[in-house]
Write a protein that holds these residues in place. Sequence first.
Motif, PDB file in Angstrom:
ATOM      1  N   LEU A  39      44.453  60.274  34.233  1.00 58.92           N
ATOM      2  CA  LEU A  39      44.363  58.970  33.590  1.00 58.92           C
ATOM      3  C   LEU A  39      45.259  57.950  34.282  1.00 58.92           C
ATOM      4  O   LEU A  39      44.889  56.773  34.422  1.00 58.92           O
ATOM      5  N   ALA A  40      46.433  58.384  34.738  1.00 60.26           N
ATOM      6  CA  ALA A  40      47.337  57.477  35.441  1.00 60.26           C
ATOM      7  C   ALA A  40      46.725  57.000  36.755  1.00 60.26           C
ATOM      8  O   ALA A  40      46.814  55.822  37.116  1.00 60.26           O
ATOM      9  N   ILE A  41      46.091  57.927  37.473  1.00 66.22           N
ATOM     10  CA  ILE A  41      45.452  57.553  38.744  1.00 66.22           C
ATOM     11  C   ILE A  41      44.296  56.600  38.502  1.00 66.22           C
ATOM     12  O   ILE A  41      44.127  55.592  39.208  1.00 66.22           O
ATOM     13  N   ILE A  42      43.475  56.896  37.473  1.00 66.62           N
ATOM     14  CA  ILE A  42      42.348  56.013  37.161  1.00 66.62           C
ATOM     15  C   ILE A  42      42.844  54.632  36.755  1.00 66.62           C
ATOM     16  O   ILE A  42      42.313  53.598  37.183  1.00 66.62           O
ATOM     17  N   GLY A  43      43.911  54.606  35.910  1.00 68.35           N
ATOM     18  CA  GLY A  43      44.469  53.327  35.472  1.00 68.35           C
ATOM     19  C   GLY A  43      44.990  52.505  36.639  1.00 68.35           C
ATOM     20  O   GLY A  43      44.781  51.295  36.704  1.00 68.35           O
ATOM     21  N   ALA A  44      45.676  53.168  37.578  1.00 67.36           N
ATOM     22  CA  ALA A  44      46.183  52.458  38.756  1.00 67.36           C
ATOM     23  C   ALA A  44      45.040  51.905  39.600  1.00 67.36           C
ATOM     24  O   ALA A  44      45.109  50.788  40.120  1.00 67.36           O
ATOM     25  N   GLY A  45      43.966  52.690  39.723  1.00 65.27           N
ATOM     26  CA  GLY A  45      42.811  52.210  40.489  1.00 65.27           C
ATOM     27  C   GLY A  45      42.145  51.024  39.826  1.00 65.27           C
ATOM     28  O   GLY A  45      41.786  50.048  40.498  1.00 65.27           O
ATOM     29  N   VAL A  46      41.974  51.095  38.496  1.00 62.68           N
ATOM     30  CA  VAL A  46      41.358  49.987  37.766  1.00 62.68           C
ATOM     31  C   VAL A  46      42.209  48.730  37.896  1.00 62.68           C
ATOM     32  O   VAL A  46      41.706  47.621  38.117  1.00 62.68           O
ATOM     33  N   TRP A  47      43.534  48.869  37.774  1.00 68.08           N
ATOM     34  CA  TRP A  47      44.438  47.725  37.907  1.00 68.08           C
ATOM     35  C   TRP A  47      44.371  47.136  39.317  1.00 68.08           C
ATOM     36  O   TRP A  47      44.394  45.916  39.490  1.00 68.08           O
ATOM     37  N   GLY A  48      44.276  48.016  40.309  1.00 69.55           N
ATOM     38  CA  GLY A  48      44.170  47.529  41.686  1.00 69.55           C
ATOM     39  C   GLY A  48      42.893  46.739  41.910  1.00 69.55           C
ATOM     40  O   GLY A  48      42.904  45.693  42.547  1.00 69.55           O
ATOM     41  N   VAL A  49      41.783  47.259  41.363  1.00 68.82           N
ATOM     42  CA  VAL A  49      40.507  46.550  41.505  1.00 68.82           C
ATOM     43  C   VAL A  49      40.561  45.211  40.785  1.00 68.82           C
ATOM     44  O   VAL A  49      40.123  44.172  41.310  1.00 68.82           O
ATOM     45  N   TYR A  50      41.142  45.192  39.584  1.00 66.01           N
ATOM     46  CA  TYR A  50      41.249  43.941  38.835  1.00 66.01           C
ATOM     47  C   TYR A  50      42.113  42.933  39.578  1.00 66.01           C
ATOM     48  O   TYR A  50      41.765  41.743  39.667  1.00 66.01           O
ATOM     49  N   THR A  51      43.246  43.412  40.116  1.00 63.50           N
ATOM     50  CA  THR A  51      44.130  42.514  40.863  1.00 63.50           C
ATOM     51  C   THR A  51      43.422  41.937  42.073  1.00 63.50           C
ATOM     52  O   THR A  51      43.534  40.746  42.372  1.00 63.50           O
ATOM     53  N   PHE A  52      42.669  42.766  42.776  1.00 54.55           N
ATOM     54  CA  PHE A  52      41.936  42.301  43.954  1.00 54.55           C
ATOM     55  C   PHE A  52      40.894  41.255  43.557  1.00 54.55           C
ATOM     56  O   PHE A  52      40.783  40.198  44.194  1.00 54.55           O
ATOM     57  N   ILE A  53      40.125  41.544  42.508  1.00 58.01           N
ATOM     58  CA  ILE A  53      39.098  40.612  42.065  1.00 58.01           C
ATOM     59  C   ILE A  53      39.725  39.313  41.578  1.00 58.01           C
ATOM     60  O   ILE A  53      39.235  38.216  41.852  1.00 58.01           O
ATOM     61  N   TYR A  54      40.847  39.421  40.860  1.00 59.68           N
ATOM     62  CA  TYR A  54      41.521  38.217  40.349  1.00 59.68           C
ATOM     63  C   TYR A  54      42.008  37.338  41.493  1.00 59.68           C
ATOM     64  O   TYR A  54      41.811  36.120  41.490  1.00 59.68           O
ATOM     65  N   GLU A  55      42.667  37.962  42.481  1.00 64.65           N
ATOM     66  CA  GLU A  55      43.211  37.199  43.593  1.00 64.65           C
ATOM     67  C   GLU A  55      42.105  36.632  44.490  1.00 64.65           C
ATOM     68  O   GLU A  55      42.233  35.539  45.029  1.00 64.65           O
ATOM     69  N   ALA A  56      41.016  37.408  44.643  1.00 62.92           N
ATOM     70  CA  ALA A  56      39.964  36.985  45.571  1.00 62.92           C
ATOM     71  C   ALA A  56      38.914  36.098  44.926  1.00 62.92           C
ATOM     72  O   ALA A  56      38.324  35.250  45.603  1.00 62.92           O
ATOM     73  N   ARG A  57      38.687  36.248  43.626  1.00 65.21           N
ATOM     74  CA  ARG A  57      37.584  35.534  42.981  1.00 65.21           C
ATOM     75  C   ARG A  57      38.051  34.620  41.848  1.00 65.21           C
ATOM     76  O   ARG A  57      37.774  33.415  41.838  1.00 65.21           O
ATOM     77  N   ILE A  58      38.744  35.206  40.873  1.00 65.96           N
ATOM     78  CA  ILE A  58      39.055  34.469  39.653  1.00 65.96           C
ATOM     79  C   ILE A  58      40.070  33.361  39.912  1.00 65.96           C
ATOM     80  O   ILE A  58      39.864  32.197  39.551  1.00 65.96           O
ATOM     81  N   LYS A  59      41.187  33.712  40.538  1.00 66.44           N
ATOM     82  CA  LYS A  59      42.248  32.725  40.769  1.00 66.44           C
ATOM     83  C   LYS A  59      41.788  31.550  41.613  1.00 66.44           C
ATOM     84  O   LYS A  59      42.043  30.390  41.252  1.00 66.44           O
ATOM     85  N   PRO A  60      41.094  31.776  42.763  1.00 67.02           N
ATOM     86  CA  PRO A  60      40.628  30.621  43.537  1.00 67.02           C
ATOM     87  C   PRO A  60      39.671  29.715  42.765  1.00 67.02           C
ATOM     88  O   PRO A  60      39.678  28.503  42.955  1.00 67.02           O
ATOM     89  N   SER A  61      38.850  30.317  41.890  1.00 66.04           N
ATOM     90  CA  SER A  61      37.893  29.494  41.148  1.00 66.04           C
ATOM     91  C   SER A  61      38.574  28.591  40.134  1.00 66.04           C
ATOM     92  O   SER A  61      37.993  27.582  39.709  1.00 66.04           O
ATOM     93  N   LEU A  62      39.805  28.916  39.750  1.00 65.30           N
ATOM     94  CA  LEU A  62      40.547  28.102  38.799  1.00 65.30           C
ATOM     95  C   LEU A  62      41.363  27.004  39.476  1.00 65.30           C
ATOM     96  O   LEU A  62      41.833  26.087  38.804  1.00 65.30           O
ATOM     97  N   GLU A  63      41.522  27.080  40.782  1.00 65.87           N
ATOM     98  CA  GLU A  63      42.316  26.091  41.509  1.00 65.87           C
ATOM     99  C   GLU A  63      41.512  24.810  41.699  1.00 65.87           C
ATOM    100  O   GLU A  63      40.300  24.844  41.890  1.00 65.87           O
TER     101      GLU A  63
END
Length: 249
Positions: A39-63
Amino acid sequence: MACHRDEVVEQRMNEAGPAKPSPSRGFDAERINTLVQTLAIIGAGVWGVYTFIYEARIKPSLEPPAVSVTTHLEKAGERNDHVAIRSTVTRKNVGQTGVRILGLVYNVIGVRAQFGEKPTPIAASDGLGKADRVAAARDYALSEPGTVILHQGTLFAGATEREAEPSDLNPGEAVSRDLIVYADRTRYDFVRFEVSLAYTKEDDPPVKLRFEMGKEGSLTLKPGADCQAEHGSCKQLKMTDFGTEFSLW
């Protein structure tokens, strides 16, 4: 005889050592530990994917969109009293989101400097506290607002009902355009290049624009009738103005 038998049983139990845990209990603990690690490994992977998507997609769209304009001027030649000036105007997306360029306007203004025979003192004024712009020069005066030598305007796709070329800029992308202007040095002492740019975010609906000419002949960009009727549609429209000057001496 019974006591001796009990002593033998107790001795055999002591020789056997402590009682071993139940195999089922050991299996459950190991299983829980493995599950927690998974569960810890899965959680870390999910957080990494979310962080990547946020930095690459979500955050730029809000600027908000951001475009810079620079102009490089140089003498391209001269004939008699006329000077050819090459203007290289560069528009660059300095933000983190895509930009749609809607309109571009150039105004080239010739300005004459009038020199006096006697020095003109710069006097203090009581109205400086309420002024929004102040300009003063000793020994000379400028023929402001000057004379418009040239004006050009372009509406890109989305700003006009007619077919027009698109002009979109990705983050970090830049586009340059050269323009040659001819100025009479007997009439002007320097020329002023003014650039106006209208744009929105690439994902926002485009805004219709129109040209408007002032009394002195300068060209400006104005929102279209639809934008004026619906004030909400004008909120995403951004404007960038830039000016630089070139001496004819």
